[in-house]
Design a protein around this motif. Structure first.
Motif, PDB file in Angstrom:
ATOM      1  N   ALA A  32       3.876  15.271  14.276  1.00  0.00           N
ATOM      2  CA  ALA A  32       4.920  15.071  13.310  1.00  0.00           C
ATOM      3  C   ALA A  32       3.565  14.670  11.725  1.00  0.00           C
ATOM      4  CB  ALA A  32       6.321  14.709  13.411  1.00  0.00           C
TER       5      ALA A  32
ATOM      6  N   ALA B 290      -4.387   6.343   5.379  1.00  0.00           N
ATOM      7  CA  ALA B 290      -5.666   6.549   4.832  1.00  0.00           C
ATOM      8  C   ALA B 290      -5.759   5.301   3.300  1.00  0.00           C
ATOM      9  CB  ALA B 290      -5.221   7.929   3.490  1.00  0.00           C
ATOM     10  N   ILE B 291      -4.718   4.755   2.626  1.00  0.00           N
ATOM     11  CA  ILE B 291      -4.272   3.318   2.353  1.00  0.00           C
ATOM     12  C   ILE B 291      -4.800   2.433   3.579  1.00  0.00           C
ATOM     13  CG2 ILE B 291      -3.617   1.856   0.651  1.00  0.00           C
ATOM     14  CD1 ILE B 291      -2.659   4.648  -0.276  1.00  0.00           C
ATOM     15  N   ASP B 292      -4.164   1.834   4.231  1.00  0.00           N
ATOM     16  CA  ASP B 292      -3.978   0.769   5.021  1.00  0.00           C
ATOM     17  C   ASP B 292      -4.615   0.719   6.568  1.00  0.00           C
ATOM     18  OD1 ASP B 292      -2.514  -1.675   5.030  1.00  0.00           O
ATOM     19  OD2 ASP B 292      -0.682  -0.772   7.174  1.00  0.00           O
ATOM     20  N   GLY B 293      -5.573   2.074   6.169  1.00  0.00           N
ATOM     21  CA  GLY B 293      -6.033   2.148   7.833  1.00  0.00           C
ATOM     22  C   GLY B 293      -5.669   2.254   8.916  1.00  0.00           C
TER      23      GLY B 293
ATOM     24  N   ASN C 294     -12.551   8.961   4.033  1.00  0.00           N
ATOM     25  CA  ASN C 294     -11.568   7.871   5.048  1.00  0.00           C
ATOM     26  C   ASN C 294     -10.790   7.117   4.686  1.00  0.00           C
ATOM     27  OD1 ASN C 294     -12.992   9.612   7.331  1.00  0.00           O
ATOM     28  ND2 ASN C 294     -15.112   8.035   7.439  1.00  0.00           N
ATOM     29  N   ARG C 295     -11.015   6.531   3.738  1.00  0.00           N
ATOM     30  CA  ARG C 295      -9.921   5.353   4.076  1.00  0.00           C
ATOM     31  C   ARG C 295     -10.379   5.176   2.119  1.00  0.00           C
ATOM     32  NH1 ARG C 295      -8.835  -0.416   5.971  1.00  0.00           N
ATOM     33  NH2 ARG C 295      -7.562  -0.969   4.568  1.00  0.00           N
ATOM     34  N   ILE C 296      -9.611   5.014   1.469  1.00  0.00           N
ATOM     35  CA  ILE C 296      -8.839   4.314   0.391  1.00  0.00           C
ATOM     36  C   ILE C 296      -8.853   2.909  -0.297  1.00  0.00           C
ATOM     37  CG2 ILE C 296      -7.855   5.602  -2.753  1.00  0.00           C
ATOM     38  CD1 ILE C 296      -6.328   7.659  -0.669  1.00  0.00           C
TER      39      ILE C 296
ATOM     40  N   GLU D 182       8.617  10.451   4.473  1.00  0.00           N
ATOM     41  CA  GLU D 182       8.226  10.002   5.327  1.00  0.00           C
ATOM     42  C   GLU D 182       6.807  10.501   5.252  1.00  0.00           C
ATOM     43  OE1 GLU D 182      10.410  11.590   4.723  1.00  0.00           O
ATOM     44  OE2 GLU D 182      12.306  11.165   6.240  1.00  0.00           O
TER      45      GLU D 182
ATOM     46  N   VAL E 230      -2.489  15.514  -2.859  1.00  0.00           N
ATOM     47  CA  VAL E 230      -3.465  14.592  -3.757  1.00  0.00           C
ATOM     48  C   VAL E 230      -4.106  15.343  -3.898  1.00  0.00           C
ATOM     49  CG1 VAL E 230      -5.175  12.403  -3.525  1.00  0.00           C
ATOM     50  CG2 VAL E 230      -2.148  12.393  -2.307  1.00  0.00           C
TER      51      VAL E 230
ATOM     52  N   LEU F 159      -3.281   8.049  -8.202  1.00  0.00           N
ATOM     53  CA  LEU F 159      -3.121   8.319  -7.220  1.00  0.00           C
ATOM     54  C   LEU F 159      -1.708   7.758  -6.639  1.00  0.00           C
ATOM     55  CD1 LEU F 159      -3.793   8.586  -4.319  1.00  0.00           C
ATOM     56  CD2 LEU F 159      -4.305   5.904  -3.915  1.00  0.00           C
ATOM     57  N   TYR F 160      -0.613   6.563  -7.038  1.00  0.00           N
ATOM     58  CA  TYR F 160       0.687   6.558  -6.846  1.00  0.00           C
ATOM     59  C   TYR F 160       1.398   7.745  -7.715  1.00  0.00           C
ATOM     60  CZ  TYR F 160      -0.551   2.638  -4.187  1.00  0.00           C
ATOM     61  OH  TYR F 160      -1.019   2.541  -2.250  1.00  0.00           O
TER      62      TYR F 160
ATOM     63  N   ARG G 235       0.711  -0.811   0.316  1.00  0.00           N
ATOM     64  CA  ARG G 235       0.060  -0.016  -0.301  1.00  0.00           C
ATOM     65  C   ARG G 235       0.820   1.260  -0.078  1.00  0.00           C
ATOM     66  NH1 ARG G 235      -3.885  -3.004   4.090  1.00  0.00           N
ATOM     67  NH2 ARG G 235      -5.679  -3.668   2.778  1.00  0.00           N
TER      68      ARG G 235
ATOM     69  N   ARG H 155      -2.083  14.930   1.657  1.00  0.00           N
ATOM     70  CA  ARG H 155      -3.820  14.911   1.476  1.00  0.00           C
ATOM     71  C   ARG H 155      -3.814  16.583   0.654  1.00  0.00           C
ATOM     72  NH1 ARG H 155      -8.044  13.588   4.882  1.00  0.00           N
ATOM     73  NH2 ARG H 155      -7.298  12.603   5.434  1.00  0.00           N
TER      74      ARG H 155
ATOM     75  N   TYR I 293      14.292  20.124  12.215  1.00  0.00           N
ATOM     76  CA  TYR I 293      12.663  19.283  12.649  1.00  0.00           C
ATOM     77  C   TYR I 293      12.757  18.184  12.750  1.00  0.00           C
ATOM     78  CZ  TYR I 293       8.143  18.872  13.812  1.00  0.00           C
ATOM     79  OH  TYR I 293       7.060  17.875  14.525  1.00  0.00           O
TER      80      TYR I 293
ATOM     81  N   PHE J  97       0.500   8.751   5.217  1.00  0.00           N
ATOM     82  CA  PHE J  97      -0.694   8.721   4.476  1.00  0.00           C
ATOM     83  C   PHE J  97      -0.987   7.386   4.102  1.00  0.00           C
ATOM     84  CE2 PHE J  97      -3.173   8.617   0.000  1.00  0.00           C
ATOM     85  CZ  PHE J  97      -4.221   9.945   0.779  1.00  0.00           C
TER      86      PHE J  97
ATOM     87  N   LYS K 250       0.500  13.833  11.876  1.00  0.00           N
ATOM     88  CA  LYS K 250      -0.457  14.180  11.605  1.00  0.00           C
ATOM     89  C   LYS K 250      -0.141  15.903  10.175  1.00  0.00           C
ATOM     90  CE  LYS K 250      -3.227  14.703  15.577  1.00  0.00           C
ATOM     91  NZ  LYS K 250      -4.219  15.187  16.009  1.00  0.00           N
ATOM     92  N   CYS K 251       1.343  15.925  10.646  1.00  0.00           N
ATOM     93  CA  CYS K 251       2.200  17.322   9.376  1.00  0.00           C
ATOM     94  C   CYS K 251       1.757  16.435   8.115  1.00  0.00           C
ATOM     95  CB  CYS K 251       3.180  17.730  10.174  1.00  0.00           C
ATOM     96  SG  CYS K 251       3.232  19.366  10.977  1.00  0.00           S
TER      97      CYS K 251
END
Lengths: 214, 381
Positions: free
Chosen positions: A181, A162-165, B3-5, A153, A193, A143-144, A58, A190, B272, A158, A183-184
């Protein structure tokens, strides 16, 4: 006539067969793997492979690369198992190794722009129609292509989220960084994309939810 | 965004079996190579596949056994140099006469043996940690990292080549030579090349451990922020031949008019990133780097303060975490990450045993972020 068994042969020379117990717990399994027990190593591989393969696939989006990276991951796992201190779950430790292997691969292949043909596997929920499958494959390919523009990173964060859940906390644990980090990184990915999706209906169809599409 | 792809990985048994077969073939080859290398160290690394290498090494092993069992006169007096390379994320321990060496992640180091028993480790990349026996009246033990040479007098120390050269001494004493200058670096001290640009002044003095050494009359220049933070004490020049660069006077408040340049932003971002990487292996260093960004960085101060709070919490320093959050609130009232900040504030107060204040912080969080990431956990507590 009963065939003469291996244990009979051994007992003739004063030896007896001792059945090797199958490791029941993680600790037993790890100890057996460290001792070089190939059966235990296969057991561990079969138990963990599906998750590692899914995670790696993924992120990289290529079945061939996922195979190679999965193999590299398990070599690193078996060679490093003696250093596993039990601070985290064994599965988390293996996932961390997989992520390091993937990072290394992504950094090494940063300059290779194209994606292999086998970028897409089966797509859940698209039905049996060949057209639908092809359509979904194209979306995933886009997407890829977008993910390939990101830092390893951000891409990994992501993909894991978003893909592996995985949850943010899990992603932070596996990538060994803070939730902030993570979330950033997800936010950055995101944004990239969605920027691409705004000019690409196929990608938009894949990533946007129904409310956004309206 | 969804939420999930959904991306389903290939899951066929044939594929798994193929990977499994190749994996165990490779493991067997690796084991074979290790066994052979235990008999004779490889003279030269080549990039041929391991299983071919294993065959060649096995043949060499047989030859070596024959030679060694004949008479000792054929043994070379000076072993050939050997190279140890570790992958990213991996480490490797090895011994050389009188020393135990740990090569850290992504390191390449060559071991050279001198005819008088001298050992020289040449670090091409990464970092090594050396635990060396006391070497008075013994042949020298040196580590070379670029143009930096470290000579050992019996000690435990670390030499890093990348990202920039750095020597940390845990026990004993080493002599560091670079650019024609020599320094004696003792236990607890760290050495880095002099900084001439992009100096980040030291963090608040309260964060520094008390030192019995006489402090310098002026603040010391900090190493580049793209490296781990300095050890408690800085290097003491044995015979300084060049004048140390004069550090900038720390400024209490920077004027807000000056926009950060791209270089400054890149520097902060890189710092950072390094702090991020250090969080697991050395959270204290990570905290110091975050503090450094928060004080002097350009463009990453807010996120550094939130990360600092998180690391301080992990280090069980709730008061420091709270201080970072207060600073964030004061300096960046409208920045994002306030949700994380609100959660960390609750955590810090709870850890400090301030139950009433923690309850208020929890209520604040739930009021501001009723469906936030931590809301369910807070409601459950």
């Amino acid at each position: 006539m009963t065939p003469f068994s291996r244990s009979d042969t051994l007992s003739c020379v004063g030896l007896r067969v001792v059945e090797k117990p199958v490791p029941q717990t993680d600790d037993e399994l790890i100890a057996a793997c460290i001792a070089g027990d190939a059966q235990a190593q296969r057991l561990l591989f079969r138990r963990e492979y599906a998750r590692v393969n899914a995670t790696v696939y993924r992120i990289v989006g290529s079945a061939r690369d996922a195979d190679d990276l999965g193999q590299e991951t398990f070599i690193a796992v078996f060679r490093g198992l003696a250093r596993f201190r039990g601070d985290a779950k064994l599965s988390t430790w293996i996932d961390r190794i997989a992520i390091r292997v993937v990072f290394h691969h992504l950094r090494a292949n940063k300059r290779k722009p194209s994606l292999p043909i086998d970028v897409i596997g089966d797509i859940e929920g698209t039905g049996g129609s060949v057209d639908d499958q092809a359509h979904a494959r194209d979306g995933l390919r886009r997407l890829y292509e977008a993910l390939a523009e990101l830092s390893p990173e951000s891409r990994a964060a992501f993909a894991l989220f978003a893909i592996d859940g995985r949850s943010i906390a899990e992603v932070a644990q596996i990538t060994q960084t803070t939730t902030v980090a993570v979330k950033c990184r997800i936010w950055r990915a995101r944004r990239e994309v969605m920027k691409r999706a705004s000019a690409d209906p196929l990608l938009a169809e894949l990533v946007r939810d129904e409310e956004e599409s309206r | 965004m969804k939420n999930r792809i959904i991306v389903e990985p290939p899951t066929s048994d044939a594929r798994r079996e193929r990977v499994e077969r190749k994996l165990f073939e490779q493991l067997a080859a690796v084991r074979m190579v290790e066994r052979v290398e235990a008999v004779i160290p490889p003279a030269k690394k080549n990039r041929t596949p391991l299983w071919f290498g294993a065959g060649a090494l096995a043949a060499a092993a047989v030859l070596a056994v024959v030679l060694f069992s004949g008479n000792g006169s054929t043994t070379p007096e000076v072993p050939a140099p050997t190279r140890v390379v570790t992958p990213v994320g991996g480490t490797s321990q090895f011994t050389v006469p009188g020393a135990l060496i740990e090569a850290r992640s992504d390191t390449s180091v060559e071991v050279q043996h001198g005819s008088n028993g001298a050992i020289t480790l040449v670090v091409a990349r990464g970092a090594i940690e050396c635990n060396v026996e006391h070497r008075v009246n013994k042949a020298p033990f040196r580590v070379i990292a670029g143009d930096v040479t470290v000579e050992v007098i019996g000690t435990i120390f670390t030499v890093a080549r990348t990202p920039i050269p750095r020597v940390d001494v845990a026990r004993g004493k080493v002599r560091v030579s670079s650019g024609g200058n020599d320094w004696l670096v003792e236990a607890g001290e760290a050495w880095t090349p002099s900084v001439t640009a992009a100096v980040i002044p030291k963090p608040e003095p309260k964060d520094e451990p008390a030192s019995e050494e006489a402090p310098s009359p002026t603040p010391e220049a900090e190493p580049l922020p793209s490296e781990p933070q300095p050890a408690p004490k800085t290097q003491s020049p044995a015979k300084p031949k060049v004048e140390e660069p004069k550090p900038q006077e720390p400024k209490a408040e920077e004027p807000k008019a000056a926009e950060p340049t791209k270089a400054e932003r890149d520097l902060a971002r890189e710092t950072y990133r390094i702090a991020n990487k250090l969080e697991q292996s050395d959270p204290q260093k990570a905290a110091q780097l975050y503090r450094s960004i928060a004080t002097n960085g350009k463009g990453m101060e807010a996120v550094a303060l939130v990360s600092l709070a998180e690391v301080e919490l992990r280090l069980k320093h709730p008061a420091e975490a709270l201080a970072a959050l207060d600073e964030l609130k004061k300096r960046f009232p409208n920045k994002p990450f306030t949700e994380d900040a609100a959660w960390f504030r609750y955590e810090a107060l709870r850890t400090m045993g301030k139950r009433d204040e923690a309850r208020t912080a929890a209520a604040d969080y739930l009021r501001q972020f009723p469906s936030g990431a931590y809301a369910d956990r807070l409601r459950g507590e």
